[in-house]
Scaffold this motif. Structure first.
Motif, PDB file in Angstrom:
ATOM      1  N   THR A  67      -3.167  81.262  -8.563  1.00 52.72           N
ATOM      2  CA  THR A  67      -1.711  81.346  -8.386  1.00 52.72           C
ATOM      3  C   THR A  67      -0.986  81.470  -9.727  1.00 52.72           C
ATOM      4  O   THR A  67       0.229  81.610  -9.761  1.00 52.72           O
ATOM      5  N   GLY A  68      -1.747  81.371 -10.815  1.00 52.72           N
ATOM      6  CA  GLY A  68      -1.141  81.432 -12.145  1.00 52.72           C
ATOM      7  C   GLY A  68      -0.787  80.061 -12.697  1.00 52.72           C
ATOM      8  O   GLY A  68      -0.324  79.944 -13.833  1.00 52.72           O
ATOM      9  N   ALA A  69      -0.993  79.007 -11.900  1.00 51.24           N
ATOM     10  CA  ALA A  69      -0.690  77.658 -12.379  1.00 51.24           C
ATOM     11  C   ALA A  69      -1.734  77.220 -13.395  1.00 51.24           C
ATOM     12  O   ALA A  69      -2.931  77.456 -13.217  1.00 51.24           O
ATOM     13  N   CYS A  70      -1.263  76.575 -14.456  1.00 51.11           N
ATOM     14  CA  CYS A  70      -2.201  76.019 -15.429  1.00 51.11           C
ATOM     15  C   CYS A  70      -2.801  74.754 -14.822  1.00 51.11           C
ATOM     16  O   CYS A  70      -2.075  73.869 -14.358  1.00 51.11           O
ATOM     17  N   VAL A  71      -4.132  74.678 -14.789  1.00 50.81           N
ATOM     18  CA  VAL A  71      -4.780  73.533 -14.138  1.00 50.81           C
ATOM     19  C   VAL A  71      -5.549  72.655 -15.118  1.00 50.81           C
ATOM     20  O   VAL A  71      -5.925  71.536 -14.778  1.00 50.81           O
ATOM     21  N   LYS A 101       2.867  84.307 -14.575  1.00 51.31           N
ATOM     22  CA  LYS A 101       3.274  85.046 -13.380  1.00 51.31           C
ATOM     23  C   LYS A 101       2.043  85.533 -12.616  1.00 51.31           C
ATOM     24  O   LYS A 101       1.070  85.979 -13.223  1.00 51.31           O
ATOM     25  N   SER A 102       2.087  85.433 -11.288  1.00 53.87           N
ATOM     26  CA  SER A 102       1.000  86.027 -10.508  1.00 53.87           C
ATOM     27  C   SER A 102       1.577  87.136  -9.635  1.00 53.87           C
ATOM     28  O   SER A 102       2.753  87.112  -9.268  1.00 53.87           O
ATOM     29  N   TYR A 103       0.743  88.113  -9.322  1.00 52.85           N
ATOM     30  CA  TYR A 103       1.182  89.280  -8.550  1.00 52.85           C
ATOM     31  C   TYR A 103       0.429  89.329  -7.227  1.00 52.85           C
ATOM     32  O   TYR A 103      -0.773  89.053  -7.196  1.00 52.85           O
ATOM     33  N   PRO A 104       1.110  89.741  -6.152  1.00 54.72           N
ATOM     34  CA  PRO A 104       0.382  89.960  -4.898  1.00 54.72           C
ATOM     35  C   PRO A 104      -0.644  91.093  -5.068  1.00 54.72           C
ATOM     36  O   PRO A 104      -0.313  92.139  -5.636  1.00 54.72           O
ATOM     37  N   VAL A 105      -1.858  90.846  -4.606  1.00 51.47           N
ATOM     38  CA  VAL A 105      -2.910  91.873  -4.650  1.00 51.47           C
ATOM     39  C   VAL A 105      -3.677  91.893  -3.328  1.00 51.47           C
ATOM     40  O   VAL A 105      -3.831  90.859  -2.680  1.00 51.47           O
TER      41      VAL A 105
END
Ligand code: FES
Ligand SMILES: [Fe+2]
Length: 340
Positions: free
Chosen positions: A76-80, A95-99
Motif C-alpha cells: 500500500t506504500g505504507a512504511c512498515v 504514493k501507491s497506484y492501482p494496478v
C-alpha cells in the motif's frame, strides 16, 4: 498534457519477477514489484526518508526495502519498518497506484485512485485467448506517444515504411472511411484486387500473382489503444460481406504509455487465429512484426528530433489520409482539456 484518469500498460507481466522494475510513467518515477501473494504493486519510486530510488533496493517478503537506510514499504506504500527504532514515524509512506494484471500486461491507473475501475481496462483478449497465438514485445521510443498515435491511425505509410513486410504499392490509392464513437475512432480501408503483402504471402500461402482483397480496420480507443484487424482473402471471395473462409485474419494491437512528453513505452502484440500449432510460423511472425514496428520507431524518433529542432515556428500541413488522425487528435485534446 496527459489524460490521467485512464488505464495504461506499464509492463509485460513477465517483466515483474523477483527484482523491482523501475519505469517512469507520465513524468512520475514508479517502482513495480510483486507482493508476497504474487500480486503486482506500483509505488512512487522515491523514498519518504531522503528520496532514494526504491527500485534500487530489495524485495523482502513482498515489501520493498530502500537501499540507503533500509526503510521498508508494503504494497500500500505504507512504511512498515525503520531500522533502529520500534515505531514508524506517523504518515511515513509513499504514493501507491492501482494496478491490475490482465491480458499478459500490468495495467496502471495514473489518475485519482477511487476512479480506478478494472472494468474500464480495454479489451486486449487476443493476447491470452486460447483461440489465438500472439507474439509481442516492448519498445522504448524517444518520441511522443502522440506521434505514435498518428502513425497507427494512418496505415498508408505501410507502402513506404514496411515494404518488406506489410507494404504493397497501391495501398494509399484506396481511400479510408472514418467513423467515430464516444471514445473511439475507426479508420477502415479495403484494398481490392491487389497482390498480398509479403507477410500475408508467408502466412496465407498467397502467391506473387494472386489477387487478394485486403483489409486494414483500425479501431482506436482513447487515450492510446489500438486494435487493428488486418487480413487478406482471395479477391472476390466475400470478405467484404464477412466471409473470411478463403483468407487469413490477424490482429495487430498496440498500446502506448507516455514516459514523458517526448518519450514513450510502446507495447504491442500481434495475434493470429489459424495454424496455431506451428511454432516456426510463430517465430517467423515474431521476427517480421518486430522488424515492421521497429521501422516505425525510427520514423517517430526522427520526427521528434526534427520537431524539436524546428521549434514551434514550423507549421504542418494535412492530407486526405489524415482524416482519422485529426479526429483522434481532437478527441484526445478535448478529453485532456476537460480533465484539466
Ligand atoms: S533514503 Fe530511503 S531509507 Fe534513507
Ligand atoms: Fe507502421
Amino acid at each position: 498534457m496527459y489524460l490521467c484518469n485512464r488505464w495504461y500498460v506499464a509492463a509485460w507481466n513477465h517483466e515483474l519477477g523477483d527484482k523491482p522494475l523501475a519505469r517512469t510513467i507520465m513524468d512520475e518515477p514508479i517502482v513495480f514489484f510483486r507482493d508476497a501473494d504474487g500480486n503486482p504493486v506500483a509505488l512512487e519510486d522515491s523514498c519518504a526518508h531522503r528520496y532514494m530510488a526504491l527500485s534500487e533496493g530489495k524485495i523482502i517478503d513482498g515489501c520493498i526495502q530502500c537501499p540507503y537506510h533500509g526503510l521498508e514499504y508494503d504494497a500500500t506504500g505504507a512504511c512498515v519498518t525503520v531500522p533502529g527504532q520500534a515505531k514508524v514515524p506517523p504518515g511515513a509512506g509513499v504514493k501507491s497506484y492501482p494496478v491490475v494484471e490482465r491480458y499478459r500486461y500490468i495495467w496502471i491507473w495514473t489518475g485519482e485512485p477511487d476512479k480506478a475501475d478494472a472494468a474500464l481496462i480495454p479489451d486486449f483478449h487476443w493476447n491470452d485467448d486460447p483461440d489465438w497465438v500472439a507474439v509481442g514485445d516492448y519498445f522504448y521510443v524517444k518520441g511522443s506517444y502522440r506521434l505514435l498515435i498518428d502513425n497507427l491511425l494512418d496505415l498508408s505509410h505501410v507502402a513506404y515504411v514496411h515494404a518488406t513486410t506489410l507494404g504493397t504499392d497501391g495501398v494509399a490509392n484506396f481511400p479510408v472511411k472514418v467513423s467515430r464513437e464516444e471514445d473511439k475512432v475507426h479508420v477502415e480501408r479495403w484494398i481490392f484486387d491487389e497482390p498480398a503483402p509479403p507477410m500475408f504471402k508467408m502466412v496465407g500461402g498467397f502467391k506473387d500473382d494472386d489477387a487478394v482483397d485486403r483489409w486494414q480496420l483500425i479501431h482506436y480507443q482513447e487515450p492510446s489503444h489500438f486494435m487493428i484487424d488486418v487480413g487478406c482473402a482471395v479477391a472476390g471471395s466475400g470478405a467484404t460481406d464477412g466471409d473470411r473462409s478463403q483468407g487469413v485474419t490477424m490482429f495487430s494491437n498496440h498500446t502506448l504509455t507516455p514516459e514523458t512528453e517526448r518519450s514513450t513505452h510502446y507495447f504491442w502484440h500481434h495475434a493470429r487465429n489459424f495454424r496455431l500449432d506451428e511454432p516456426e510460423l510463430t517465430e517467423k511472425l515474431a521476427k517480421a512484426t518486430s522488424t515492421a514496428f521497429g521501422e516505425d520507431v525510427i520514423i517517430i524518433e526522427t520526427q521528434q528530433d526534427r520537431m524539436e529542432r524546428a521549434g514551434p515556428k514550423k507549421a504542418i500541413i494535412d492530407i486526405n489520409a489524415d482524416a482519422g488522425v485529426l479526429q483522434a487528435s481532437r478527441m484526445l485534446d478535448g478529453l485532456i482539456e476537460a480533465e484539466g
